[in-house]
Design an enzyme around this catalytic site. Structure first.
Site, PDB file in Angstrom:
ATOM      1  N   ARG A 182      82.144 -23.400 -61.835  1.00 24.19           N
ATOM      2  CA  ARG A 182      81.115 -22.630 -61.119  1.00 24.19           C
ATOM      3  C   ARG A 182      81.677 -21.298 -60.602  1.00 24.19           C
ATOM      4  NH1 ARG A 182      77.645 -26.549 -57.456  1.00 24.19           N
ATOM      5  NH2 ARG A 182      76.321 -24.692 -57.439  1.00 24.19           N
ATOM      6  N   ASP A 193      66.512 -25.901 -55.680  1.00 28.70           N
ATOM      7  CA  ASP A 193      67.009 -27.229 -56.080  1.00 28.70           C
ATOM      8  C   ASP A 193      65.884 -28.144 -56.582  1.00 28.70           C
ATOM      9  OD1 ASP A 193      69.601 -26.536 -55.479  1.00 28.70           O
ATOM     10  OD2 ASP A 193      69.517 -27.338 -53.453  1.00 28.70           O
ATOM     11  N   ARG A 230      76.836 -28.132 -42.689  1.00 27.75           N
ATOM     12  CA  ARG A 230      77.032 -27.079 -41.690  1.00 27.75           C
ATOM     13  C   ARG A 230      77.325 -27.651 -40.316  1.00 27.75           C
ATOM     14  NH1 ARG A 230      74.256 -25.182 -45.919  1.00 27.75           N
ATOM     15  NH2 ARG A 230      73.950 -22.943 -46.270  1.00 27.75           N
ATOM     16  N   ARG A 280      70.653 -34.137 -59.429  1.00 24.45           N
ATOM     17  CA  ARG A 280      69.222 -33.761 -59.457  1.00 24.45           C
ATOM     18  C   ARG A 280      68.605 -33.956 -60.852  1.00 24.45           C
ATOM     19  NH1 ARG A 280      68.777 -32.324 -54.217  1.00 24.45           N
ATOM     20  NH2 ARG A 280      70.418 -30.975 -53.424  1.00 24.45           N
TER      21      ARG A 280
HETATM   22  C1  S3P Z   1      72.840 -24.607 -50.672  1.00 22.26           C
HETATM   23  C2  S3P Z   1      72.358 -23.475 -51.253  1.00 22.26           C
HETATM   24  C3  S3P Z   1      71.856 -23.419 -52.626  1.00 22.26           C
HETATM   25  C4  S3P Z   1      71.511 -24.802 -53.152  1.00 22.26           C
HETATM   26  C5  S3P Z   1      72.585 -25.796 -52.844  1.00 22.26           C
HETATM   27  C6  S3P Z   1      72.810 -25.906 -51.353  1.00 22.26           C
HETATM   28  C7  S3P Z   1      73.391 -24.525 -49.306  1.00 22.26           C
HETATM   29  O1  S3P Z   1      72.853 -22.872 -53.464  1.00 22.26           O
HETATM   30  O2  S3P Z   1      71.284 -24.738 -54.538  1.00 22.26           O
HETATM   31  O3  S3P Z   1      72.224 -27.078 -53.332  1.00 22.26           O
HETATM   32  O4  S3P Z   1      73.618 -25.573 -48.663  1.00 22.26           O
HETATM   33  O5  S3P Z   1      73.613 -23.404 -48.830  1.00 22.26           O
HETATM   34  P1  S3P Z   1      73.013 -21.267 -53.609  1.00 22.26           P
HETATM   35  O6  S3P Z   1      73.158 -20.738 -52.275  1.00 22.26           O
HETATM   36  O7  S3P Z   1      74.249 -21.048 -54.424  1.00 22.26           O
HETATM   37  O8  S3P Z   1      71.768 -20.831 -54.331  1.00 22.26           O
END
Ligand code: S3P
Length: 423
Positions: free
Chosen positions: A119, A310, A24, A383
């Site tokens: 995905r 996660d 981000r 993971r």
């Molecule tokens: C993340 C959100 C999660 C997480 C991913 C990172 C993020 O996914 O599993 O490893 O950085 O916003 P989801 O938002 O699809 O659950």
């Protein structure tokens, strides 16, 4: 990679910088005016994919050790990439870019690796289309996705899944839309995007489960220090709890409440987890100390799930060493992560002698039996690879972790850090 049962893990470590915040920070820095200097950036493959995409869109990004300097171009300054944008294994890059690129004044194509191509992207494409976006996915809205930049309008959208990636894609699109964009979350998910938009001078409000973002005129770059990733710390927290004679302190870990479900669960299992808060910036941080503890089974479901999504693979390893039954439910999202993590953990845990059963939305584990070594697959999923390494540290014998290189996605120094605390 061979891992032999450990006699104890002892010492003080730092872990990989936070992956979600690193992504981000580059994205926000790129669409802001001026420089964004990011200290302690995660140089893992996923975040490097994000950097590569923004460089392709004309953003100067310099890296020195793990400090990154992004010279932002302002909200309307991204340039059309000459080639397809390749997001590698990164769901965060792919989904957040869908939201950020939909309102630009150019067209582009996003694609990722074999895992990304499987995905679900329709969860992002559908609401973006409601905002007026022009996105065309491949076979059931997967990547490759073609994006034809166009103007958007704000909407109110109730998320069908608690997903910070989906929420963040809509927030980023909302920065460019006409009128406000309101997102209603079924359960609270990580809020790094919201916190960062505030920090960059955007207007966003969050009340209970409703997030409203206003269109921005301009955002402004600034300095960001990324804390350690609690999702990476989780591997060492659980290793410290299940390996006898262990005591590990992990310094400077992000303790944002939307991410700390792992601490709550490990304590509820009887784990000795001590927290000392050290940083109280917009993203709180602190030191975590764990000591080997007898664990007992627990139930994980409901609002807790997005707060530790996660960490569920490695929590299933903790459950395998905990006396009694652990039930993980409401976690069907695990099926659409970098691998199908429910199936992957069921198969690999069974190889070590764990009594485990998958369900539609999680796992049931009868823990507490002595476990043995094995040859473990990783499914190309970082993971799963680290979770099975943690199991191997507490299972009799010497295990093999196949294709462990996928760990570079989120934690290139994982084995070096592990080595430093092996007694
Ligand atoms: C993340 C959100 C999660 C997480 C991913 C990172 C993020 O996914 O599993 O490893 O950085 O916003 P989801 O938002 O699809 O659950």
């Amino acid at each position: 990679m061979k891992i032999t049962v450990s006699k104890g893990l002892r010492g003080t470590i730092t872990v990989a910088p936070d992956k979600s915040i690193s992504h981000r920070a580059v994205m926000m820095g790129s669409i802001s005016k001026g420089k964004t200097v990011i200290q302690n950036f995660l140089m893992g493959e996923d975040c490097l994919s994000t950097i590569a995409c923004f460089r392709q869109m004309g953003i100067p990004i310099e890296a020195k050790d793990n400090q990154i300097t992004v010279t932002g171009s302002g909200l309307r300054g991204l340039r059309a990439p000459q080639e397809m944008l390749y997001t590698g294994n990164s769901g965060t890059t792919t989904r957040l870019l869908c939201g950020l690129l939909a309102p630009q004044n150019f067209s582009c194509i996003l694609d990722g690796d074999a895992s990304i191509r499987k995905r679900p992207m329709n969860r992002v494409i559908d609401p973006l289309r409601e905002m007026g976006a022009k996105l065309i996915g491949t076979e059931g809205d997967c990547t490759p996705i073609a994006i034809e930049g166009t103007s958007l309008k704000g909407i109110t959208y109730v998320l069908p899944v608690a997903s910070a990636q989906l929420k963040s894609a809509l927030i980023l699109a909302g920065l460019y839309a006409e009128g406000e964009t309101t997102i209603v979350e079924p359960k609270p998910s990580r809020n790094h995007t919201e916190l960062m938009i505030n920090g960059f001078g955007g207007r966003i409000s969050a009340e209970k489960n409703r997030i409203t973002v206003s269109p921005a005129e301009e955002l402004f770059g600034h300095a960001i220090e990324v804390p350690g990733d609690i999702s990476s710390a989780a591997f060492f927290m659980i290793a410290g709890l299940i390996v006898p004679n262990s005591e590990i302190t992990i310094r400077n870990v992000g303790l944002n409440e939307t991410r700390t479900g792992i601490i709550d669960v490990l304590r509820s299992m009887g784990g000795s987890v001590h927290i000392e808060k050290t940083g109280s910036g917009i993203e709180p941080s602190g030191d975590i100390t764990v000591k080997h503890s007898p664990l007992h089974g627990t139930e994980i479901g409901g609002d807790l799930v997005p707060r530790l999504i996660d960490e569920l693979p490695v929590l299933s390893v903790a459950a395998a060493f905990a006396e009694g039954r652990t039930v993980i439910r409401d976690a069907e999202e695990l099926k659409v992560k970098e691998s199908n993590r429910i199936d992957a953990m069921e198969t690999e845990l069974k190889k070590a002698g764990v009594d485990v059963q998958s369900t539609d939305d999680g796992l049931i584990i009868e823990g507490g039996k002595p476990l043995h070594s094995g040859v473990f697959e990783t499914y190309g999923d970082h993971r799963i690879a680290m979770s099975m390494t943690v199991l191997a540290l507490a299972a009799e014998g010497t295990s093999t972790i196949k294709n462990h290189q996928c760990i570079n996605i989120s934690y290139p120094d994982f084995f070096r850090t592990l080595d430093s605390i092996c007694t």
